[in-house]
Design an enzyme around this catalytic site. Structure first.
Site, PDB file in Angstrom:
ATOM      1  N   LYS A 172       1.848  -3.603   6.519  1.00  0.00           N
ATOM      2  CA  LYS A 172       2.269  -3.592   5.103  1.00  0.00           C
ATOM      3  C   LYS A 172       3.776  -3.332   5.021  1.00  0.00           C
ATOM      4  CE  LYS A 172      -1.675  -4.404   3.085  1.00  0.00           C
ATOM      5  NZ  LYS A 172      -1.902  -5.716   2.451  1.00  0.00           N
ATOM      6  N   TYR A 203      -2.303  -1.122  10.722  1.00  0.00           N
ATOM      7  CA  TYR A 203      -2.528  -1.660   9.376  1.00  0.00           C
ATOM      8  C   TYR A 203      -1.355  -1.275   8.467  1.00  0.00           C
ATOM      9  CZ  TYR A 203      -3.853  -1.360   4.502  1.00  0.00           C
ATOM     10  OH  TYR A 203      -3.814  -1.424   3.136  1.00  0.00           O
ATOM     11  N   SER A 237       0.831  -1.204   0.000  1.00  0.00           N
ATOM     12  CA  SER A 237       0.000   0.000   0.000  1.00  0.00           C
ATOM     13  C   SER A 237       0.863   1.251   0.000  1.00  0.00           C
ATOM     14  CB  SER A 237      -0.858  -0.020   1.270  1.00  0.00           C
ATOM     15  OG  SER A 237      -1.432   1.240   1.495  1.00  0.00           O
TER      16      SER A 237
END
Ligand code: WQD
Length: 334
Positions: free
Chosen positions: A156, A152, A124
């Protein structure tokens, strides 16, 4: 070539399954159905003419994952599966670290054991953190991991590192890391699209719920940013373009680890997205203006030159088309 898609019934996985089948690949899907529906398999069949073989397996179940890889004789794995709600990750960090990182480690262990040596990973733009936006957009040479604001995003970033370390230790493996900007839209058939369980977090799924009357109004988080119209600007990318980027990434995969941004290079504001949606829908949406959301950056867009140069990929669909396809999916799924 045969490819296993983890998270293949999800939003981006399902669109990639369609594009892989269209390009002649054999596709199987592994998913725990935590945030997707089994009916997606029939939709993929309707669109692309083949129904992927499905394995309802959680990545936390190592022997389950190993079993799928052992029986499949896959040439590559595309790894989409993971938890992705930014706000929830702040509330439940351990769940995110356990599922996203632990799940990936299990997958890599199983790939090592079964000698499935090619991986494409869904990363991301969030890994770029809060650094100053270069004039030509964020490019892959920039430092990552500074100013990431939620677990989150950290998962990544950390998974990218896990993959780099793994490939370094196992040089016969190769990996391509794809950093997505803001995916929106749906397959032009309107048969698959973004359909999250529960309360959505991202702009477009919220707009969809407001349009359906399931949420009374859209709250725009801040209109006092120093941008064109005061609202945040993002690089919205049509999910079909994103899916096609995966096919190119697989075609062009070579030794080692490669990283590519998948974005359009254009920034569109929240107000512009709302206007595009209203124009396509032929009606106004109830919109309120609220406070800025913690952690939001004013402007974020990709420099997509590397993907164009090395993969021969660039976006072909704009925001208008994405919004139109979203509406088609909405009408089909009512
Ligand atoms: C876009 C813009 C909001 C909702 C996040 C993750 C990223 C990626 C995509 C997820 C922002 C504004 C939103 C609303 C609003 N991964 N907005 N009202 O924050 O760019 O990126 O999602 O799977 O890693 O960080 O996307 O869609 O949440 O927000 O005004 O009700 O819309 O403030 O400017 P974001 P988003």
């Amino acid at each position: 070539m045969k490819v296993l898609l983890t998270g293949g019934t999800g939003y981006i996985g399902s669109h990639t399954a369609v594009e892989l089948i269209r390009a002649g690949y054999e596709v199987e899907i592994l998913d725990n159905l935590a945030n997707s529906k089994i009916e997606v398999l029939d939709r993929i069949f309707e669109i692309a003419g083949l129904k992927p073989k499905f394995h309802e397996v959680d990545l936390e179940d190592f022997s389950g994952v190993l079993g799928v890889l052992r029986n499949g004789e896959f040439d590559a794995v595309m790894h989409f599966a993971g938890l992705k709600a930014v706000g929830e990750s702040v509330e439940k960090p351990l769940e995110y670290y356990e599922k996203n990182i632990g799940g990936t480690v299990n997958l890599l262990k199983a790939m090592k054991e079964t000698e499935v040596r090619r991986l494409v990973f869904s990363s991301s733009a969030t890994v770029y953190g809060d650094q100053k936006m270069p004039e030509k957009g964020l490019d892959e040479t920039l430092v990552t991991g500074v100013g990431i604001t939620n677990p989150y995003g950290w998962t990544k970033f950390m998974i990218e590192q896990v993959i780099r370390d793994f490939v370094k230790a196992e040089p016969e493996f190769s990996a391509t890391i794809l950093r997505y900007f803001n995916p929106i839209g749906a397959d032009k058939s309107g048969l698959i699209g973004e359909d999250p369980n529960g309360i959505p977090n991202n702009l477009m799924p919220i707009v969809m719920k407001v349009y359906r009357g399931e949420i009374p109004a859209l709250t725009v988080f801040g209109d006092d940013y120093s941008t064109r119209d005061g609202t945040c600007e993002r690089d919205f990318i049509h999910v079909t373009d994103l899916a096609k980027g995966h096919v190119k990434a697989l075609e062009k995969m070579r030794q080692g680890v490669a990283v590519y941004n998948l974005g359009s290079g254009k920034a569109t504001s929240v107000k512009e997205i709302i206007a595009a949606f209203e124009e396509a829908a032929g009606e106004k949406l109830p919109v309120k203006y609220g406070e800025r959301r913690a952690g939001d950056l004013a402007v974020l867009f990709a420099n997509p030159e590397k993907a164009e140069r090395e993969l021969g990929w660039k976006t072909e669909r704009g925001v208008k088309e994405a919004v139109r396809d979203t509406l088609r999916f909405l009408k089909n799924s009512q």
